[in-house]
Design an enzyme around this catalytic site. Structure first.
Site, PDB file in Angstrom:
ATOM      1  N   HIS A 133      48.744 124.807   8.402  1.00  0.00           N
ATOM      2  CA  HIS A 133      47.608 123.645   7.826  1.00  0.00           C
ATOM      3  C   HIS A 133      47.066 123.109   8.738  1.00  0.00           C
ATOM      4  O   HIS A 133      45.691 122.865   8.804  1.00  0.00           O
ATOM      5  CB  HIS A 133      48.094 122.888   6.640  1.00  0.00           C
ATOM      6  CG  HIS A 133      49.220 121.842   6.740  1.00  0.00           C
ATOM      7  ND1 HIS A 133      50.357 121.557   6.170  1.00  0.00           N
ATOM      8  CD2 HIS A 133      48.481 120.536   6.831  1.00  0.00           C
ATOM      9  CE1 HIS A 133      50.822 120.574   6.552  1.00  0.00           C
ATOM     10  NE2 HIS A 133      49.481 119.513   7.153  1.00  0.00           N
ATOM     11  N   ASP A 163      53.843 127.366   5.581  1.00  0.00           N
ATOM     12  CA  ASP A 163      52.790 127.016   6.849  1.00  0.00           C
ATOM     13  C   ASP A 163      53.475 126.599   8.019  1.00  0.00           C
ATOM     14  O   ASP A 163      53.536 124.885   8.753  1.00  0.00           O
ATOM     15  CB  ASP A 163      53.010 125.554   5.994  1.00  0.00           C
ATOM     16  CG  ASP A 163      51.523 124.679   6.158  1.00  0.00           C
ATOM     17  OD1 ASP A 163      51.760 124.962   6.820  1.00  0.00           O
ATOM     18  OD2 ASP A 163      52.415 123.970   5.063  1.00  0.00           O
ATOM     19  N   SER A 237      51.390 114.985  10.501  1.00  0.00           N
ATOM     20  CA  SER A 237      52.001 116.446   9.668  1.00  0.00           C
ATOM     21  C   SER A 237      52.656 117.137  11.340  1.00  0.00           C
ATOM     22  O   SER A 237      51.566 117.329  11.820  1.00  0.00           O
ATOM     23  CB  SER A 237      50.925 116.876   9.540  1.00  0.00           C
ATOM     24  OG  SER A 237      51.215 118.420   8.633  1.00  0.00           O
TER      25      SER A 237
END
Length: 501
Positions: A133, A163, A237
């Site tokens: 992402h 992911d 992230s």
């Protein structure tokens, strides 16, 4: 505004939500979220001493990078919407009674959007791991090293289901790396360290402990998150979660937050899971996940008792989709999958992961529990095209039969009932006309309008069949009865105990 936010490629995830991977932070334009990467083995990292992580940080920090992505304005949500994985997080938490707030608009116009995330170097020739992402829909990717050097990055491969993504940079010199660790060895309470670039302010280190293992956020077949309390925020992230030895045990991916900032509930992808996916992405650029074609649900103690299974383990097949690998291999509704390819299946999540890891066309042995005994099958795994789900999951006052011990009134499927419930002619069974709120059926989740299709894996044609089958279960000494319920377009097994009747 509590929410699960995937630390997505942009500040778009700064609002209260589950942010995938300690989110990416936006610059002048809306950004996307970034996710964790992992590193390959390098020099031994010193153990933590005297309660300080200084030696670990000194060894690992040079291998942590900042990832900047540029995307078309059309790829940046004007309404602050999150990625598909964020939507799955939102649905999960709303199912738990926790509403997900809408994000404030982030995009104010312009032709390009930019976002920040984190990643880490796993091999000295420039292989970097991050979250899918973080780079999803990017038209340009740049990596900034710890020393400030900015380099263009090439996307080697990405996998939305796990992911994870793998990038490649060329630095003209060997780069610092981080070694993979053993996430399976983590225990609750173990110390961990999160490294990343929160809000784009620069590489930051936070410490905490492992709060929980095996968190399932219903975002895909690989859900097995490590929950941590180390503060991670937008931009973290894709950054590494390291253990006391400085080895990567996870990839920081999401947070739960009422305000967009860290409140001590973060989630990371386990390294043991990520390392396998990264190896495949580095080699082939993509992953074609296996597909079985079944709807599955957990095996509860009541379900196990109803079918004569010693332990409440396995994956209960609630429905088999027509024309799928499962259907061709002889899998039946009511089967409990116990093993696939020699690997034990203790839960539906185990089955989803095992099947997803298989290559389409692979022929695997499968053991199921059927009619009180083990049955061996051979399954040829199919391909998942993205639209298929992973092994992932009445009012009639006429003649009514009251089922013994569970508290339901049943009616046959007359033409009027079929019309009222919009049931096709090929659906057989008995409709639940009334449910006693003080009896076990209500507590188990049986609802008025449900159609009982089978009892203890035996098909029923009407109300009398259901009554007879339930009575037989009581007489045989069973503590519960297993009902296959059709509700709308979904079929679900529900075990109803007799004890509380």
């Amino acid at each position: 505004m509590p929410n699960i936010l995937r630390t997505h490629r942009a500040a778009a995830l700064v609002g209260a939500a589950i942010l995938a991977g300690a989110a990416a932070f936006p610059f002048t334009l809306p950004s996307t979220s970034a996710m964790a990467a992992s590193a390959s083995a390098s020099a031994t990292v010193p153990q933590v001493s005297s309660g300080s992580f200084a030696d670990v940080v000194s060894a690992d920090k040079p291998a942590v990078v900042t990832i900047t992505t540029t995307m078309k304005a059309t790829d940046v949500s004007d309404s602050g919407d999150q990625s598909p994985m964020d939507e799955q997080f939102r649905q999960f938490f709303e199912q738990q009674g926790i509403p997900m707030p809408k994000q404030a608009p982030q995009h104010q116009g312009g032709e390009r959007g930019m976002a920040l995330g984190s990643g880490f170097i796993v091999s000295s020739d420039g292989i970097i791991v991050t979250n899918n992402h973080v780079i999803d829909n990017a038209i340009d990717i740049k990596v900034t090293l710890d020393d400030g050097t900015e380099l263009p990055a090439k996307l080697l491969g990405a996998d939305p289901k796990s992911d994870l993504a793998v990038l490649k940079i060329t630095a003209g010199k060997p780069l610092a790396t981080i070694a993979w660790g053993d996430s399976d060895a983590l225990k609750l309470g173990d110390q961990i360290l999160a490294i990343g670039n929160p809000f784009g302010i620069g590489t930051t280190v936070t410490a905490g402990i492992v709060s929980a293992r095996g968190r399932d956020l219903h975002s895909g077949p690989y859900d097995d998150f490590i929950q941590i309390d180390a503060p991670i925020n937008h931009g973290n992230s894709g950054g590494p979660l390291v253990d006391h030895s400085g080895n990567v045990v996870g990839i920081n991916t999401a947070i739960y937050s009422p305000n967009g900032g860290s409140v001590g509930v973060g989630f990371a992808i386990p390294s043991d899971q990520a390392q396998k996916v990264v190896a495949k992405l580095e080699k082939s650029g993509s992953i074609d996940h296996g597909y079985l074609g079944v709807q599955i649900q957990p095996v509860t103690a009541d379900v196990a008792d109803a079918v004569g299974l010693a332990k409440a383990e396995g994956a209960l097949v609630a429905a088999v989709n027509a024309g799928t690998p499962a259907a061709h291999s002889g899998v039946k509704t009511g089967d409990i999958v116990m093993t696939v390819g020699g690997e034990a299946v203790k839960s539906p999540r185990d089955l989803s992961r095992l099947v997803a890891d298989l290559s389409p066309g692979a022929k695997e042995a499968m053991t199921v529990w059927r009619d009180g005994r083990k049955v061996d099958l051979s399954v040829t795994v199919g391909g998942n095209d993205g639209d298929q789900k992973q092994a992932s999951a009445a009012k009639d006052e006429g003649k009514m039969q009251t089922g013994p011990s569970i508290g339901v009134a049943l009616a046959d499927l007359t033409p009027d009932v079929r019309q009222e419930l919009s049931l096709p002619d090929n659906v057989t069974g008995a409709v639940v006309a009334k449910v006693n709120p003080d009896k076990p059926a209500a507590a188990a989740g049986i609802q008025t309008g449900d159609v009982i299709v089978s009892v203890n894996d035996k098909a029923v044609l009407g109300a009398s069949d259901v009554k007879t089958a339930i009575a037989a279960a009581v007489k045989s000494g069973r503590k519960s009865v297993l009902l296959l319920i059709e509700r709308g377009d979904q079929k679900t097994f529900i075990a109803v105990p007799f004890a509380a009747a």
